[in-house]
Design a protein around this motif. Structure first.
Motif, PDB file in Angstrom:
ATOM      1  N   LEU A 193       0.797  -1.093   0.122  1.00 52.79           N
ATOM      2  CA  LEU A 193      -0.217   0.009  -0.083  1.00 52.79           C
ATOM      3  C   LEU A 193       0.828   1.282  -0.080  1.00 52.79           C
ATOM      4  O   LEU A 193       0.440   2.414  -0.680  1.00 52.79           O
ATOM      5  CB  LEU A 193      -0.795   0.060   1.245  1.00 52.79           C
TER       6      LEU A 193
ATOM      7  N   SER B  92       0.855   3.983  -2.865  1.00 52.35           N
ATOM      8  CA  SER B  92       0.712   5.176  -2.386  1.00 52.35           C
ATOM      9  C   SER B  92       1.466   6.248  -3.328  1.00 52.35           C
ATOM     10  O   SER B  92       1.244   7.228  -3.909  1.00 52.35           O
ATOM     11  CB  SER B  92       0.642   5.479  -1.098  1.00 52.35           C
TER      12      SER B  92
ATOM     13  N   PHE C 262       0.474   6.267  -7.264  1.00 52.33           N
ATOM     14  CA  PHE C 262      -0.348   7.317  -7.091  1.00 52.33           C
ATOM     15  C   PHE C 262       0.069   8.889  -7.133  1.00 52.33           C
ATOM     16  O   PHE C 262      -0.408   9.609  -7.790  1.00 52.33           O
ATOM     17  CB  PHE C 262      -1.352   7.166  -6.198  1.00 52.33           C
TER      18      PHE C 262
ATOM     19  N   GLN D 185      -4.717  11.875  -5.750  1.00 54.16           N
ATOM     20  CA  GLN D 185      -4.048  12.170  -4.363  1.00 54.16           C
ATOM     21  C   GLN D 185      -5.019  11.746  -3.344  1.00 54.16           C
ATOM     22  O   GLN D 185      -4.567  11.364  -2.377  1.00 54.16           O
ATOM     23  CB  GLN D 185      -3.989  13.630  -4.361  1.00 54.16           C
TER      24      GLN D 185
ATOM     25  N   CYS E 184      -3.884   8.421  -3.107  1.00 49.13           N
ATOM     26  CA  CYS E 184      -2.584   8.169  -2.357  1.00 49.13           C
ATOM     27  C   CYS E 184      -2.855   8.372  -0.873  1.00 49.13           C
ATOM     28  O   CYS E 184      -2.210   7.441  -0.219  1.00 49.13           O
ATOM     29  CB  CYS E 184      -1.908   9.374  -2.874  1.00 49.13           C
TER      30      CYS E 184
ATOM     31  N   SER F 243      -5.668   7.674   1.115  1.00 50.83           N
ATOM     32  CA  SER F 243      -6.256   6.606   1.419  1.00 50.83           C
ATOM     33  C   SER F 243      -5.245   5.296   1.633  1.00 50.83           C
ATOM     34  O   SER F 243      -5.208   4.543   2.806  1.00 50.83           O
ATOM     35  CB  SER F 243      -7.325   6.278   0.646  1.00 50.83           C
ATOM     36  N   CYS F 244      -4.329   5.041   0.572  1.00 50.62           N
ATOM     37  CA  CYS F 244      -3.541   3.897   0.885  1.00 50.62           C
ATOM     38  C   CYS F 244      -2.498   4.399   1.806  1.00 50.62           C
ATOM     39  O   CYS F 244      -2.170   3.164   2.619  1.00 50.62           O
ATOM     40  CB  CYS F 244      -2.818   3.640  -0.634  1.00 50.62           C
ATOM     41  N   ALA F 245      -2.068   5.447   2.028  1.00 51.58           N
ATOM     42  CA  ALA F 245      -0.913   5.911   2.983  1.00 51.58           C
ATOM     43  C   ALA F 245      -1.463   5.411   4.454  1.00 51.58           C
ATOM     44  O   ALA F 245      -0.711   4.885   5.061  1.00 51.58           O
ATOM     45  CB  ALA F 245      -0.451   7.163   2.931  1.00 51.58           C
TER      46      ALA F 245
ATOM     47  N   VAL G 163       3.333  10.318   5.866  1.00 48.29           N
ATOM     48  CA  VAL G 163       1.675  10.223   5.974  1.00 48.29           C
ATOM     49  C   VAL G 163       0.970  11.506   6.564  1.00 48.29           C
ATOM     50  O   VAL G 163      -0.098  11.839   6.136  1.00 48.29           O
ATOM     51  CB  VAL G 163       1.361   9.004   6.906  1.00 48.29           C
TER      52      VAL G 163
ATOM     53  N   THR H 248       1.182  14.067   3.920  1.00 45.83           N
ATOM     54  CA  THR H 248       0.379  13.803   2.970  1.00 45.83           C
ATOM     55  C   THR H 248      -1.093  14.426   3.247  1.00 45.83           C
ATOM     56  O   THR H 248      -1.720  14.905   2.654  1.00 45.83           O
ATOM     57  CB  THR H 248       0.388  12.553   2.435  1.00 45.83           C
TER      58      THR H 248
END
Length: 224
Positions: free
Chosen positions: A53, A57, A61, A92, A95, A97-99, A130, A133
């Motif tokens: 993930l 991310s 992404f 983004q 990105c 969400s996955c992070a 994170v 981000t």
């Protein structure tokens, strides 16, 4: 002067090299993410979701979200700027969400195994990335709803967003690079394969730096 005229005004060798770098960057982003997916086998364990993930991310992404604005290698180069912005916003969101999910996976996995949190540079920088981000995503809201940023010009907001976005991407790339030095990765990947893997986030970061700094320098020349 628009971006297309700008690229035509510079020596062709520079335009060709930047176009080649951008095209290669797309390949590297996809290839590196696929390679980490093969190595981690997401779903095989709780931990396996973390490297997958996080790479999805920041290597895929976020990099592709920035490349959407590249005048040399954007897959939607001929689309209006507003449309590019929407695609950028969607990637983004994915990105971020996955992070968050990747961070949650490693946090919960360490809790289950009774291991301490954030004891390495990789862990600390990953947490910082994170958080950055999330802040970067929230700070981008005034770009969509400009009425929220009273007293700030749209051009200044875009300039700050591009600069902080680059910093966030560099943090993500560094975190990925540090992740390649963990026992999980080095026990299965070594030699030339490891060095080739390490070159992927480094190369992607260099392309992002070149794209953002070149765009900012071009804007300053137009304003002067």
């Amino acid at each position: 002067m628009d971006r297309n005229k700008e690229t035509e005004s510079e020596p062709r060798i520079y335009a060709y090299s930047r176009a080649a770098s951008a095209a290669l960057c797309h390949v590297v982003c996809v290839g590196f993410t696929a390679f980490i997916a093969v190595q981690s086998r997401p779903g095989s364990s709780l931990f396996s979701w973390h490297p997958f993930l996080m790479t999805l991310s920041f290597s895929l992404f976020m990099s592709e979200a920035i490349l959407f604005f590249s005048p040399y290698g954007s897959p939607i180069r001929r689309f209006p700027h507003k449309t590019k912005g929407r695609f950028h916003w969607v990637l983004q969101c994915l990105c971020g969400s996955c992070a968050v999910l990747g961070m949650a996976a490693i946090y919960y996995n360490k809790n289950l195994n009774g291991k301490p949190h954030f004891t390495s540079w990789h862990g600390v920088l990953g947490l910082l990335t994170v958080c950055a981000t999330g802040v970067q995503s929230l700070a981008a809201v005034p770009l969509i709803h400009h009425s929220l940023a009273k007293g700030w010009s749209l051009s200044k907001l875009k300039r700050y967003h591009a600069a902080t976005g680059l910093v966030t991407h560099l943090l993500g790339s560094t975190s990925l690079l540090l992740g390649l030095g963990t026992a999980w990765f080095t026990t299965s990947v070594g030699g030339y394969a490891w060095y080739l893997s390490a070159l992927c986030p480094v190369f992607t970061a260099l392309v992002m730096m070149n794209q953002v700094t070149t765009a900012q320098m071009a804007k300053k020349r137009l304003q002067s």
